[in-house]
Design an enzyme around this catalytic site. Sequence first.
Site: not given
Length: 334
Positions: A261-262, A300
């Site tokens: 979300e960041d 990853e």
Amino acid sequence: MKGGGGGGFRLFFFSSGNSRRIPLRLRQLPAGSSFKIKLLLFWCVAFALLLGLLLLCCRPSHYSGSSPPPGGGYTIVMNTWKRNDLLEQSVVHYASCVGVESIRIVWSEPDQPSDSLRHALWQAAELNCKSGKCIELKFDINEEDSLNNRFKETMDIKTDAIFSIDDDVLFPCTSVELAFSVWQSAPTAMVGFVPRMHWPDKMNENKERYRYGGWWSVWWTGTYSMVLSKAAFFHKKYLDLYTNQMPASIRHYVTKYRNCEDIAMSFLVANVTGAPPIWVKGRIFEIGSTGISSMGGHSERRTQCLNLFAEIYGHMPLAATSVKVIDSRHCWFW
């Protein structure tokens, strides 16, 4: 001791075993040397006093008085999840910072916050009333457990500035005030403490690929293109854009995989501004246990987010920079 020739003094030391005298010649200082020594001492004392005065005048700055900084204050939006002890500690700390007008607790737990927790947090806010005005503290209750909740549009936020923070991260109030003053000079930018970078990777099927760069790559190169929303200022208009105008597929991905979300917010702001964020140096105190960033495969998964979001936007909006804001008043080397 007796006067000797040659413009000096002859000093005799007597050995303990006999009366033999051992002469030692001490030469007189050249004329004017006494004045030079006094002048040197004077300048040393003057320099020490000047240095002390400068250090006294350049202590960490606080906005004077109990009123908020010029241009209004800011709202803290604090994300939390089943760590009431850390939540209380963070609220107590940030409620003491000058400029805080409101604290919003993003609550996504299945159970409602207990009365004892509410009372403890409200009491912490009331302890920091300034000139009869207390900090507003509210719980934003969410039915769905999603990391998107931290950026959900909230209609009754009164300040333009949002300070997004996790419940297990503490920064000194002076650092927060510095970052807020930087944001005031660039209110469309994200201004934060935790930088990250997207690095160009090998081409794949004629598509440019990117690799997520954590803290050590930023430290080594001095280059970054994101500041994480775990500790960042941004304008409240981005809550509306994130909730209502950002591609829905990105929000669905964040909810499904509980990550990125960041990065999504960094993409959003960069796509609007076409400019990089601003990194402010600040000492971080992480009071909780290690989070998802310490789990295997974290880089990853973040790399996957970078490439997926770039594909959804149709281009890479993130812009790299090497600008870092440092409070030079208490940094010798900057």
